[in-house]
Design an enzyme around this catalytic site. Structure first.
Site, PDB file in Angstrom:
ATOM      1  N   ARG A 149      23.941  46.078  52.542  1.00  0.00           N
ATOM      2  CA  ARG A 149      24.034  47.709  52.706  1.00  0.00           C
ATOM      3  C   ARG A 149      25.560  47.916  52.181  1.00  0.00           C
ATOM      4  O   ARG A 149      25.696  49.307  52.206  1.00  0.00           O
ATOM      5  CB  ARG A 149      24.312  47.663  54.539  1.00  0.00           C
ATOM      6  CG  ARG A 149      23.030  47.371  55.051  1.00  0.00           C
ATOM      7  CD  ARG A 149      23.306  47.689  56.594  1.00  0.00           C
ATOM      8  NE  ARG A 149      23.266  49.126  56.894  1.00  0.00           N
ATOM      9  CZ  ARG A 149      22.345  49.656  57.681  1.00  0.00           C
ATOM     10  NH1 ARG A 149      21.350  49.180  58.016  1.00  0.00           N
ATOM     11  NH2 ARG A 149      22.234  50.897  57.801  1.00  0.00           N
ATOM     12  N   ASP A 155      19.200  49.810  52.343  1.00  0.00           N
ATOM     13  CA  ASP A 155      19.024  49.613  53.790  1.00  0.00           C
ATOM     14  C   ASP A 155      17.513  49.390  53.795  1.00  0.00           C
ATOM     15  O   ASP A 155      16.596  49.883  53.258  1.00  0.00           O
ATOM     16  CB  ASP A 155      19.202  51.329  54.125  1.00  0.00           C
ATOM     17  CG  ASP A 155      18.783  51.320  55.534  1.00  0.00           C
ATOM     18  OD1 ASP A 155      18.067  50.578  56.082  1.00  0.00           O
ATOM     19  OD2 ASP A 155      18.997  52.248  56.157  1.00  0.00           O
ATOM     20  N   LYS A 211      15.123  29.555  57.643  1.00  0.00           N
ATOM     21  CA  LYS A 211      14.781  29.276  59.244  1.00  0.00           C
ATOM     22  C   LYS A 211      15.751  29.685  59.837  1.00  0.00           C
ATOM     23  O   LYS A 211      16.738  30.308  59.114  1.00  0.00           O
ATOM     24  CB  LYS A 211      14.625  27.758  59.327  1.00  0.00           C
ATOM     25  CG  LYS A 211      16.028  26.951  58.694  1.00  0.00           C
ATOM     26  CD  LYS A 211      16.253  25.824  59.710  1.00  0.00           C
ATOM     27  CE  LYS A 211      17.078  26.121  60.847  1.00  0.00           C
ATOM     28  NZ  LYS A 211      18.450  26.177  60.716  1.00  0.00           N
ATOM     29  N   HIS A 215      16.375  23.138  54.501  1.00  0.00           N
ATOM     30  CA  HIS A 215      16.953  22.350  53.351  1.00  0.00           C
ATOM     31  C   HIS A 215      17.202  20.923  53.574  1.00  0.00           C
ATOM     32  O   HIS A 215      17.584  20.291  52.536  1.00  0.00           O
ATOM     33  CB  HIS A 215      18.410  23.035  53.053  1.00  0.00           C
ATOM     34  CG  HIS A 215      19.525  22.515  54.509  1.00  0.00           C
ATOM     35  ND1 HIS A 215      19.549  23.313  55.526  1.00  0.00           N
ATOM     36  CD2 HIS A 215      20.566  21.962  54.426  1.00  0.00           C
ATOM     37  CE1 HIS A 215      20.351  22.859  56.461  1.00  0.00           C
ATOM     38  NE2 HIS A 215      20.998  21.934  55.315  1.00  0.00           N
ATOM     39  N   LYS A 236      17.581  17.388  50.476  1.00  0.00           N
ATOM     40  CA  LYS A 236      18.687  16.593  50.583  1.00  0.00           C
ATOM     41  C   LYS A 236      18.328  15.211  49.731  1.00  0.00           C
ATOM     42  O   LYS A 236      17.359  14.691  49.857  1.00  0.00           O
ATOM     43  CB  LYS A 236      19.319  16.164  51.816  1.00  0.00           C
ATOM     44  CG  LYS A 236      19.961  17.191  52.759  1.00  0.00           C
ATOM     45  CD  LYS A 236      20.490  16.710  53.984  1.00  0.00           C
ATOM     46  CE  LYS A 236      20.883  17.711  54.805  1.00  0.00           C
ATOM     47  NZ  LYS A 236      22.309  18.106  54.264  1.00  0.00           N
ATOM     48  N   HIS A 270      14.650  20.781  61.115  1.00  0.00           N
ATOM     49  CA  HIS A 270      14.962  19.650  60.344  1.00  0.00           C
ATOM     50  C   HIS A 270      14.723  18.359  60.942  1.00  0.00           C
ATOM     51  O   HIS A 270      14.254  17.448  60.248  1.00  0.00           O
ATOM     52  CB  HIS A 270      16.618  19.638  60.447  1.00  0.00           C
ATOM     53  CG  HIS A 270      17.396  20.904  59.675  1.00  0.00           C
ATOM     54  ND1 HIS A 270      16.405  21.632  58.719  1.00  0.00           N
ATOM     55  CD2 HIS A 270      18.247  21.739  60.157  1.00  0.00           C
ATOM     56  CE1 HIS A 270      17.328  22.756  58.647  1.00  0.00           C
ATOM     57  NE2 HIS A 270      18.379  22.814  59.130  1.00  0.00           N
ATOM     58  N   LYS A 327      26.214  19.841  68.332  1.00  0.00           N
ATOM     59  CA  LYS A 327      27.219  20.228  67.789  1.00  0.00           C
ATOM     60  C   LYS A 327      28.339  19.399  68.547  1.00  0.00           C
ATOM     61  O   LYS A 327      28.387  19.270  69.721  1.00  0.00           O
ATOM     62  CB  LYS A 327      27.566  21.675  67.856  1.00  0.00           C
ATOM     63  CG  LYS A 327      26.287  22.459  67.161  1.00  0.00           C
ATOM     64  CD  LYS A 327      26.868  23.443  66.172  1.00  0.00           C
ATOM     65  CE  LYS A 327      25.907  23.915  65.345  1.00  0.00           C
ATOM     66  NZ  LYS A 327      25.698  23.940  63.978  1.00  0.00           N
TER      67      LYS A 327
HETATM   68  C1  BG6 Z   1      21.328  24.602  59.602  1.00  0.00           C
HETATM   69  C2  BG6 Z   1      21.710  25.040  60.983  1.00  0.00           C
HETATM   70  O1  BG6 Z   1      20.048  24.746  59.109  1.00  0.00           O
HETATM   71  O2  BG6 Z   1      21.667  23.106  59.409  1.00  0.00           O
HETATM   72  C3  BG6 Z   1      23.366  24.628  61.234  1.00  0.00           C
HETATM   73  O3  BG6 Z   1      21.540  26.414  61.065  1.00  0.00           O
HETATM   74  C4  BG6 Z   1      23.704  23.597  60.813  1.00  0.00           C
HETATM   75  O4  BG6 Z   1      23.503  25.032  62.606  1.00  0.00           O
HETATM   76  C5  BG6 Z   1      23.429  23.024  59.421  1.00  0.00           C
HETATM   77  O5  BG6 Z   1      24.937  23.345  61.101  1.00  0.00           O
HETATM   78  C6  BG6 Z   1      23.600  21.665  59.165  1.00  0.00           C
HETATM   79  O6  BG6 Z   1      23.066  21.464  57.840  1.00  0.00           O
HETATM   80  P1  BG6 Z   1      23.939  20.191  57.132  1.00  0.00           P
HETATM   81  O7  BG6 Z   1      23.418  20.155  55.631  1.00  0.00           O
HETATM   82  O8  BG6 Z   1      25.444  20.476  57.025  1.00  0.00           O
HETATM   83  O9  BG6 Z   1      23.732  18.870  57.754  1.00  0.00           O
END
Ligand code: BG6
EC number: 1.1.1.49
Length: 489
Positions: A43, A86, A142, A172, A176, A234, A334
């Protein structure tokens, strides 16, 4: 091969923390097709040059060797463009169409890295502007939805205007290198396959531990929580990778069909298992690497009375011939004691003991995902000749744990292609193997949903101090089966 990559959310966190650095690495490695344009969309009122400057300034946060030199950035920046939009205005999509139709790029990638609430709108507007033709591929970040119904609504909106092969749902973790290696280990070697089953494996543990807190994403995270942020995607993808049957070939649908079967075979939750086999926690103030750190409720953007979980530990089973009765444990959180992601495959003990062996899991295969990337095979060996000990004859030989260590970073170099780099190149090339199909995603939501519902009305998450391994109920959960978490042995 020419491509245009449109990055919705072009000034957002994901864009500058992950996507731009990944695109730059691909550019540096010479793997990004040269005739490409990367169009940031947001934006803010920015010119192309201002956008380039913004991205360049953000690169200073990128770790040393991955940071571009000014000359390198200059070359990379010539691919960068900016469009102010927008996302609710059809006229702005018409302007995007104008920009894209300036040339006939072979592939147009629309990367939707916006707030999830905007996904449906963006996809519908892309189609209304006629931008959903066969050369278009859409990448959806996601979490896709916040429960099964909202996930289905997004998938159905997308399905109305794009074919499934045009849709790249990103997780993602699948990109890896360590996860690629898990597939390679299982399906490129015959060694483990005969013992990769209930007859030989006592339990499997999947840990994705982070040492960081919620950083600057407090407001997002408070609406999301660890179950939606890490488990639904994940952790369940890792579980699929470790438990799936060998696919008939390496094509996307062959792989995704097998993952789907695992998700369908996950034991449904019952009122009893919801109580016994699911633990959630929330971090309180504590210590991380010697420094005092605040509790979750004191983080910026977080509701001071928040009931959002920052830790989840689960026990489940996969109801099929290979795995019936084998517990699978998942744990993520976390502000845990360290950053450590790994899968531990614990094998059954010897059927009859003739040695005195140390307690705990004896034979195990540890698949280290991060920060280390490699395999460890734990075994017992005769450490010394024990026949004469303190002048006495020893009645039983004493064994000591040893391990075979395969360090992939050392073997292949730690500068391997990163997850986002790999996945972005796959989108540009149209390879879907490492992306999630809608039915897989829906099945994963279906499985986590009873947890979400149950947690709405229970007593809230259990507190754990930052810098620990989560609430003690997590260790108690696994101890009831006679096992313990890997690092706690
Ligand atoms: C993300 C989450 O998908 O993956 C984050 O939203 C998390 O909260 C992250 O920290 C962890 O990814 P990686 O590659 O650092 O293990």
């Amino acid at each position: 091969m020419s491509f245009d990559l449109v990055l919705f959310g072009g000034t957002g966190d994901l864009a500058w923390r992950k996507l731009m650095p990944a695109l730059f690495q691909a550019f540096r490695h010479g793997s990004l097709p040269p005739d490409g344009r990367i169009v940031g969309v947001a934006r803010d009122d920015l010119s192309d040059d201002q956008y380039r400057e913004l991205i360049q300034s953000r690169f200073s946060a990128v770790e040393g060797a991955k940071r571009p030199s000014p000359e390198e950035f200059k070359k990379f920046a010539s691919m960068l463009h900016y469009l102010r939009m927008d996302l609710s205005k059809p006229d702005d999509y018409a302007r995007l169409a104008g920009l894209l139709n300036q040339r006939d790029a072979k592939t147009v990638v629309m990367y939707v890295a916006t707030a999830p609430a905007l996904f449906t709108q963006v996809v519908e507007q892309i189609a209304a502007a006629g931008l959903n033709g066969p050369r278009t591929r859409i990448v959806l970040e996601k979490p896709l939805g916040h429960d099964l119904a909202s996930n289905r609504a997004i998938n159905s909106a997308v399905g109305k205007v794009l074919e499934e092969k045009q849709v790249f749902r990103i997780d993602h973790y699948l990109g890896k290198p360590s996860v690629q290696n898990l597939f390679a280990m299982r399906f490129g070697n015959a060694l483990f396959e005969p013992i990769w089953r209930r007859e030989h494996i006592s339990n499997i543990q999947i840990t994705i531990a982070e040492d960081l807190g919620v950083e600057k994403r407090g407001a997002f995270y408070d609406q999301t929580g660890a179950l939606r942020d890490m488990v639904q995607n994940h952790a369940l993808q890792l579980l699929c990778a470790v438990a799936m049957e060998p696919p008939i070939n390496a094509h996307a649908d062959a792989i995704r069909d097998e993952k789907l079967k695992v998700l369908r075979a996950l034991k449904p939750w019952t009122p009893e298992s919801l109580g016994l086999h699911a633990v959630r926690g929330q971090y309180t103030a504590g210590t991380a690497y010697g420094e005092r750190v605040p509790g979750y409720r004191d983080e910026a953007g977080v509701n001071p009375d928040s009931r959002t979980e920052t830790f989840v530990a689960l026990r489940t089973e996969i109801a099929n011939w290979r795995w019936a009765g084998v517990p699978f444990y998942i744990r993520t959180g976390k502000r845990l004691a360290s950053r450590d992601a790994r899968i531990e495959v614990n094998f059954r003990p010897t059927p009859h003991a003739i040695y005195r062996a140390p307690a705990g899991n004896v034979n195990k295969l540890v698949i280290n995902l991060q920060p280390k990337d490699g395999l460890e095979l734990h075994m017992l060996a005769q450490a010394q000749d024990n026949r004469q000990r303190n002048g006495h004859q020893s009645s039983a030989a004493q064994l000591a744990p040893v391990q075979l260590d395969l360090d992939f970073d050392k073997r292949f170099g730690s500068e391997r292609v990163g997850a986002y780099e790999r996945l972005l190149l796959d989108v540009i090339d149209g390879r879907l193997n490492l992306f999630v199909r809608s039915d897989e995603q829906e099945e994963a939501w279906r499985w986590v949903e009873p947890l979400i519902d149950n947690w709405e009305s229970d007593g809230g998450p259990r507190p754990y101090a930052a810098g620990t391994w989560g609430p003690s109920a997590s260790s108690a959960m696994i101890a009831r089966d006679g096992f313990s978490w890997g690092e706690e042995q």
